[in-house]
Scaffold this motif. Structure first.
Motif, PDB file in Angstrom:
ATOM      1  N   TRP A 242       0.876  -1.161   0.000  1.00  0.00           N
ATOM      2  CA  TRP A 242       0.000   0.000   0.000  1.00  0.00           C
ATOM      3  C   TRP A 242       0.915   1.213   0.000  1.00  0.00           C
ATOM      4  N   ASN A 243       0.740   2.077  -0.978  1.00  0.00           N
ATOM      5  CA  ASN A 243       1.671   3.187  -1.127  1.00  0.00           C
ATOM      6  C   ASN A 243       0.917   4.491  -1.269  1.00  0.00           C
ATOM      7  N   SER A 244       1.625   5.572  -0.990  1.00  0.00           N
ATOM      8  CA  SER A 244       1.016   6.881  -1.171  1.00  0.00           C
ATOM      9  C   SER A 244       2.086   7.906  -1.497  1.00  0.00           C
TER      10      SER A 244
ATOM     11  N   LYS B  56       0.723  22.837  -0.402  1.00  0.00           N
ATOM     12  CA  LYS B  56       0.453  23.588  -1.632  1.00  0.00           C
ATOM     13  C   LYS B  56       1.179  23.005  -2.844  1.00  0.00           C
ATOM     14  N   GLN B  57       2.078  22.042  -2.576  1.00  0.00           N
ATOM     15  CA  GLN B  57       2.792  21.408  -3.692  1.00  0.00           C
ATOM     16  C   GLN B  57       1.806  20.782  -4.666  1.00  0.00           C
ATOM     17  N   THR B  58       2.091  20.879  -5.970  1.00  0.00           N
ATOM     18  CA  THR B  58       1.204  20.196  -6.918  1.00  0.00           C
ATOM     19  C   THR B  58       1.682  18.759  -7.146  1.00  0.00           C
ATOM     20  N   GLN B  59       3.005  18.534  -7.113  1.00  0.00           N
ATOM     21  CA  GLN B  59       3.535  17.185  -7.309  1.00  0.00           C
ATOM     22  C   GLN B  59       3.945  16.609  -5.960  1.00  0.00           C
ATOM     23  N   ALA B  60       3.698  15.318  -5.757  1.00  0.00           N
ATOM     24  CA  ALA B  60       4.171  14.677  -4.540  1.00  0.00           C
ATOM     25  C   ALA B  60       5.692  14.672  -4.539  1.00  0.00           C
ATOM     26  N   THR B  61       6.291  14.803  -3.338  1.00  0.00           N
ATOM     27  CA  THR B  61       7.753  14.776  -3.243  1.00  0.00           C
ATOM     28  C   THR B  61       8.277  13.395  -3.596  1.00  0.00           C
ATOM     29  N   LEU B  62       7.655  12.383  -3.029  1.00  0.00           N
ATOM     30  CA  LEU B  62       8.033  11.003  -3.345  1.00  0.00           C
ATOM     31  C   LEU B  62       6.891  10.071  -2.967  1.00  0.00           C
ATOM     32  N   ASN B  63       7.055   8.815  -3.333  1.00  0.00           N
ATOM     33  CA  ASN B  63       6.045   7.809  -3.053  1.00  0.00           C
ATOM     34  C   ASN B  63       6.625   6.830  -2.038  1.00  0.00           C
TER      35      ASN B  63
ATOM     36  N   TRP C  64      11.968   3.601   1.818  1.00  0.00           N
ATOM     37  CA  TRP C  64      10.992   4.668   1.981  1.00  0.00           C
ATOM     38  C   TRP C  64       9.702   4.110   2.571  1.00  0.00           C
ATOM     39  N   SER C  65       9.690   3.950   3.887  1.00  0.00           N
ATOM     40  CA  SER C  65       8.539   3.353   4.560  1.00  0.00           C
ATOM     41  C   SER C  65       8.050   4.256   5.682  1.00  0.00           C
ATOM     42  N   MET C  66       6.720   4.222   5.888  1.00  0.00           N
ATOM     43  CA  MET C  66       6.098   4.956   6.992  1.00  0.00           C
ATOM     44  C   MET C  66       5.235   3.960   7.771  1.00  0.00           C
ATOM     45  N   VAL C  67       5.088   4.221   9.058  1.00  0.00           N
ATOM     46  CA  VAL C  67       4.210   3.373   9.865  1.00  0.00           C
ATOM     47  C   VAL C  67       3.159   4.275  10.507  1.00  0.00           C
ATOM     48  N   PHE C  68       1.901   3.902  10.326  1.00  0.00           N
ATOM     49  CA  PHE C  68       0.804   4.706  10.880  1.00  0.00           C
ATOM     50  C   PHE C  68       0.122   3.958  12.012  1.00  0.00           C
ATOM     51  N   PRO C  69      -0.414   4.682  12.980  1.00  0.00           N
ATOM     52  CA  PRO C  69      -1.074   4.018  14.118  1.00  0.00           C
ATOM     53  C   PRO C  69      -2.495   3.583  13.763  1.00  0.00           C
ATOM     54  N   PHE C  70      -2.625   2.746  12.771  1.00  0.00           N
ATOM     55  CA  PHE C  70      -3.936   2.253  12.352  1.00  0.00           C
ATOM     56  C   PHE C  70      -4.098   0.816  12.805  1.00  0.00           C
ATOM     57  N   ARG C  71      -5.237   0.531  13.389  1.00  0.00           N
ATOM     58  CA  ARG C  71      -5.531  -0.843  13.820  1.00  0.00           C
ATOM     59  C   ARG C  71      -6.294  -1.511  12.680  1.00  0.00           C
ATOM     60  N   VAL C  72      -5.745  -2.590  12.143  1.00  0.00           N
ATOM     61  CA  VAL C  72      -6.454  -3.283  11.066  1.00  0.00           C
ATOM     62  C   VAL C  72      -7.140  -4.520  11.637  1.00  0.00           C
ATOM     63  N   ASP C  73      -8.137  -5.037  10.901  1.00  0.00           N
ATOM     64  CA  ASP C  73      -8.803  -6.266  11.333  1.00  0.00           C
ATOM     65  C   ASP C  73      -8.884  -7.219  10.146  1.00  0.00           C
ATOM     66  N   THR C  74      -9.449  -8.378  10.377  1.00  0.00           N
ATOM     67  CA  THR C  74      -9.445  -9.388   9.319  1.00  0.00           C
ATOM     68  C   THR C  74     -10.332  -8.989   8.135  1.00  0.00           C
ATOM     69  N   GLY C  75     -11.120  -7.918   8.297  1.00  0.00           N
ATOM     70  CA  GLY C  75     -11.911  -7.440   7.174  1.00  0.00           C
ATOM     71  C   GLY C  75     -11.072  -6.666   6.165  1.00  0.00           C
ATOM     72  N   ASN C  76      -9.954  -6.084   6.613  1.00  0.00           N
ATOM     73  CA  ASN C  76      -9.154  -5.306   5.673  1.00  0.00           C
ATOM     74  C   ASN C  76      -7.671  -5.673   5.655  1.00  0.00           C
ATOM     75  N   ALA C  77      -7.277  -6.681   6.416  1.00  0.00           N
ATOM     76  CA  ALA C  77      -5.888  -7.145   6.364  1.00  0.00           C
ATOM     77  C   ALA C  77      -5.877  -8.657   6.553  1.00  0.00           C
ATOM     78  N   SER C  78      -4.846  -9.297   6.087  1.00  0.00           N
ATOM     79  CA  SER C  78      -4.863 -10.762   6.123  1.00  0.00           C
ATOM     80  C   SER C  78      -3.553 -11.378   6.597  1.00  0.00           C
ATOM     81  N   ARG C  79      -2.567 -10.541   6.924  1.00  0.00           N
ATOM     82  CA  ARG C  79      -1.250 -11.108   7.213  1.00  0.00           C
ATOM     83  C   ARG C  79      -0.957 -11.092   8.716  1.00  0.00           C
ATOM     84  N   PHE C  80      -0.884 -12.273   9.299  1.00  0.00           N
ATOM     85  CA  PHE C  80      -0.504 -12.400  10.702  1.00  0.00           C
ATOM     86  C   PHE C  80       0.999 -12.647  10.769  1.00  0.00           C
ATOM     87  N   VAL C  81       1.689 -11.840  11.577  1.00  0.00           N
ATOM     88  CA  VAL C  81       3.127 -12.026  11.730  1.00  0.00           C
ATOM     89  C   VAL C  81       3.395 -12.435  13.171  1.00  0.00           C
TER      90      VAL C  81
END
Lengths: 434, 407
Positions: free
Chosen positions: B103-105, B112-119, B217-234
């Motif tokens: 999942w990328n962004s 105000k930038q029109t172009q993203a700095t990076l992905n 180039w990775s970011m980590v967000f404090p989002f709690r996912v569940d089995t409805g939207n994620a599938s990977r158990f580590v």
């Protein structure tokens, strides 16, 4: 005369077995490596739908907002739900299909088979006639099924084999993601490569097992695979992908003549202008209409590694040929005495030249045969590789013929210089020096 | 050793000598570049992931049908997995390194930038960093009260506004703000800023579709996912327990929800091996070609050397009769080969450089390091000397009496 030269060639080759073996081996290695890599290249850059591909087009539009706009930029590689549906409804092409990839959990009726995930394609009815999909049983669904979001499915031959042991399963029910689907058709073996209609999930990925109407899949929120590109800066709600500012579907159109393709392109421009007037599109019309092969070219589907391997093998063949020229030259010049006698007895330069070329041709043929075996071994090794194109690496008759032509041609070429040098021998001088 | 007589002899074998030089040059050029390509692949395979690879296993599980109360089920799953003996930590995450699904962004430094700095890629999941074993080098990890449900983020603008912190990798920070401390600095995904609250040493993105330079180039967000939207158990465990834990985890997940398909279960070492399988195959193939090339070249030298020896038997005999020792005959052939190899190597270096330029242009390869040239030269000199040794010994064995015989 040819028979006699052949006899002479075989005698001469037998006289110095080690040198002959060396030459044959060098050519065989070069040819084997070349044919292995060229076959892979040939298979991967081939036409997935011969005879049809020239009539298939991949329309591209630019529905994005002005954020990051740069004139001349390529339009997105996919279409949004709204545009796909609009183009589908407009029906300006002979046939058209809107589609995306996905995966569905299949729940076999037999308890012996555990539920499993199967790659699926969610598409509209024209997919089957437009791509000329061969059917084993039944047929694809019709436009009415698309409209009604019917719970119908077409299976691949492989999945039908797994679930129904290859029997005609049309009319049967199959449960997928807890929904009952009626099987209306079973496809025959069909693996277009590259996987041209959707390059998002691997350019050479195998065939999907299940085909479902797009509207049905969307209604049931079945899992989707592929790439989604959105603009507008906000995360898009996965439940409302039909209105989201995102491209995530592939749209294909069949246009039978270049004139119709040109007219269709005009239609796309008009459509873009209309959408801009409505305020949906913000950019100036930016449309493309590549045909199938053009679309594959644009996407550079052949892996760089495969091209690199082909270059490498050609370089290797070149070294092997230079090596063979050197050895052949050495061999022919060593026989100056013998050739001198033949010349003194009345053989013309031309005849000596032809005789020596026959000898190099024999080496080439032997090298070609051994090279073919090596190429078969090489392709077998390629098929053992984990890449998704590995299974496609097979020698076809055209490449088989090419192997021999390349082997004999290259060796004859390599033989030209030594044979020419050897027939420059002055008969008198050679006789004297002995 | 006199070089002049050798050169004058070679002048009479111009074409054969030239072919040998050409062969050595081509071999030298191809092998130098092939070895360079191999080293590139091997380097790539050593790419750091930033996670405790030898301690991790992954199970990918999908529920069938409508998820129902995914949140409650997820907690049940995690609890069951945590109870497996030997499991140190468990997380349900949206993506996992080296799995090619991400999942990328695009991110901006100014709204105000029109172009993203990076992905960059986005990792979600409660407890994700603790389970991955990434090393925190600045700032802090998320507090448990900072986590919000990913479901809510997508639908509710107000919930989205609550997310103000992000953890990034050192590599991403260095790229965004070179030479500065990234802590506290804002980035923008949409119009709302999120500030960097922590920096980890490394966390590779799952898919390198934008090139290897973007790997960290990775970011980590404090989002709690569940089995409805994620599938990977580590799961994290001791290296020795991995296989047992993996089997137990799959069984547990099947037990908590029989209506579920286990799509994949792998140790992290296997996941990495799969990710780099094409590189490994390519390196093996290149190695094979190098060996084949060197063997063919060596055999070519042996063949031509034998021919020259046979051709010059009489001359050798005369020289021996005139007082040349066996050693000097041996040296003669070795010097001859050395001369030819040197010319070939010189030519090969130019060619190698040319091929490298071509590869740089078409395959985005770096420049061939200079040390490849002397190493390649020494290798080819050695191979030439070894290959010519056999024919040269045979030459040295020619008795002087040959001079008096007619052949």
């Amino acid at each position: 005369m040819f028979g006699y030269y052949l006899d002479l060639a075989l005698r001469s080759l037998r006289r110095n077995k080690a040198l002959t073996a060396l030459m044959v081996l060098a050519i065989a290695l070069g040819i084997g490596a070349c044919m292995t890599t060229l076959t892979v290249l040939h298979v991967l850059s081939g036409d997935p739908l011969p005879g049809r591909s020239a009539q298939l087009y991949y329309p591209q539009l630019d529905p994005r907002d002005m954020d990051g706009y740069q004139p001349g930029e390529d339009p997105p590689a996919q279409v949004s739900w709204t545009d796909g549906m609009n183009l589908l409804r407009a029906g300006r092409a002979h046939r058209q299909a809107l589609m995306t990839g996905g995966a569905v959990p299949v729940q076999p009726a037999q308890s012996a088979i555990e539920p499993f995930f199967e790659d699926a394609r969610y598409t509209t009815a024209d997919f089957f006639p437009m791509f000329g999909v061969p059917m084993l049983y039944g047929r694809g669904w019709g436009p009415a099924d698309d409209q009604a979001h019917a719970r119908v499915a077409v299976l691949s031959r492989k999945l039908n084999q797994k679930l129904f042991e290859g029997r005609d399963s049309t009319g049967q029910t199959l449960r997928m993601n807890d929904v009952a689907f009626r099987i209306v058709g079973v496809m025959d073996d069909w693996r277009p490569s590259p996987h041209f209609y959707d390059l998002n999930n691997g350019s050479y990925s195998g065939q999907e097992g299940v085909y479902l109407p797009l509207g049905t899949a969307f209604e049931l929120k079945l899992g989707r695979n592929g790439s989604t590109d959105c603009w507008g800066g906000k995360p898009s709600d996965p439940d409302h992908m039909d209105t989201a500012p995102c491209v995530w579907l592939q749209f294909w159109a069949q246009l039978d003549t270049p004139a119709k393709a040109a007219a269709y392109k005009q239609f796309l421009v008009h459509y873009s202008q209309e959408q801009k007037a409505l305020g949906r599109f913000q950019r100036p019309p930016n449309v493309r209409l590549p045909d199938l092969m053009g679309w594959l070219d644009y996407n550079k589907v052949v892996p760089g590694d495969v091209r690199l391997q082909a270059w490498l093998a050609l370089g290797f063949l070149l070294v092997c040929l230079v090596n063979t020229v050197g050895l052949m030259l050495a061999k022919f010049l060593r026989r100056s005495g013998e050739l001198g006698v033949r010349r003194a007895l009345g053989a013309s330069r031309r005849e000596v030249f032809v005789q020596l070329l026959v000898e190099s041709g024999v080496i080439g043929l032997a090298g070609g045969c051994a090279g073919l075996l090596l190429a078969l071994l090489g392709l077998w090794l390629v098929r053992k590789q984990p890449s998704d194109y590995a299974a496609l690496a097979h020698l076809d008759p055209a490449m088989l013929l090419a192997t021999f032509l390349l082997a004999v041609g290259a060796t004859l070429l390599a033989g030209l210089l030594p044979a020419w040098r050897a027939c420059q021998v002055t008969p008198a001088l050679q006789l004297k020096s002995n | 050793m006199d070089i002049l007589p050798i050169l004058s002899t070679l002048r009479r074998h111009k074409i054969t000598a030239l072919l040998l030089v050409l062969e050595i040059a081509l071999t030298c050029a191809i092998v130098c570049n092939a070895v360079f390509l191999i080293s590139q692949r091997l380097d790539r395979m050593k790419m750091q992931s930033g996670v405790a690879e030898h301690e991790l296993v992954e199970v990918q599980a999908f529920g069938i049908g409508k998820p129902g109360d995914a949140k409650a089920h997820t907690q049940e799953d995690l609890l069951a997995l945590r109870q497996i003996p030997g499991v140190k930590s468990v997380a349900l995450v949206n993506e996992v390194p080296f799995t090619n699904s991400s999942w990328n962004s695009g991110i901006k430094l100014d709204p105000k930038q029109t172009q993203a700095t990076l992905n960059a890629t986005m990792y979600y999941g409660e407890n994700a960093l603790e389970t991955f074993g990434t090393q925190l080098i600045a700032g802090r990890l998320f507090n448990s009260d900072e986590f919000v449900d990913f479901d809510a983020i997508q639908r509710d603008e107000a919930v989205r506004r609550k997310v103000t912190g992000v953890i990034i990798t050192r590599g991403l920070g260095e790229k965004l703000w070179p030479g500065q401390d990234p802590l506290g600095k804002p980035i923008y995904l949409a119009d709302q800023p999120v500030r960097v609250i922590g920096v980890v040493a490394g966390l590779i993105r799952p898919s390198l579709f934008n090139g290897d330079a973007t790997a960290q180039w990775s970011m980590v967000f404090p989002f709690r996912v569940d089995t409805g939207n994620a599938s990977r158990f580590v799961l994290r465990t001791a290296p020795a327990d991995r296989d047992r834990v993996l089997a137990a985890a799959a069984a547990e997940l099947r037990r908590t929800d029989p209506h579920r398909v286990i799509l994949d279960k792998k140790t992290f070492d296997d996941i990495r091996a799969d990710f780099f399988q094409d590189d490994r195959a390519m390196a093996g193939l290149l190695l094979g070609v190098c060996i084949a090339l060197l063997v063919v070249t060596a055999l070519g030298i042996v063949g031509l050397g034998s021919f020259w020896v046979a051709q010059r038997r009489r001359t050798i005999g005369v020289r021996r009769a005139l007082g040349a020792t066996r050693g000097s005959i041996l040296r003669y052939f070795q010097t001859e080969n050395f001369l030819l190899a040197t010319i070939g190597i010189a030519l090969g270096m130019v060619l190698a450089y040319g091929i490298n330029l071509f590869l740089m242009l078409h395959y985005e390869l770096p420049r061939l390091p200079a040390y490849y040239f002397p190493v390649g030269a020494i290798a080819l000199w050695l191979i030439g000397q070894m290959a010519v040794l056999g024919p040269a010994m045979r030459a040295a064995a020619v008795p002087p009496v040959v001079a008096t015989r007619s052949v």
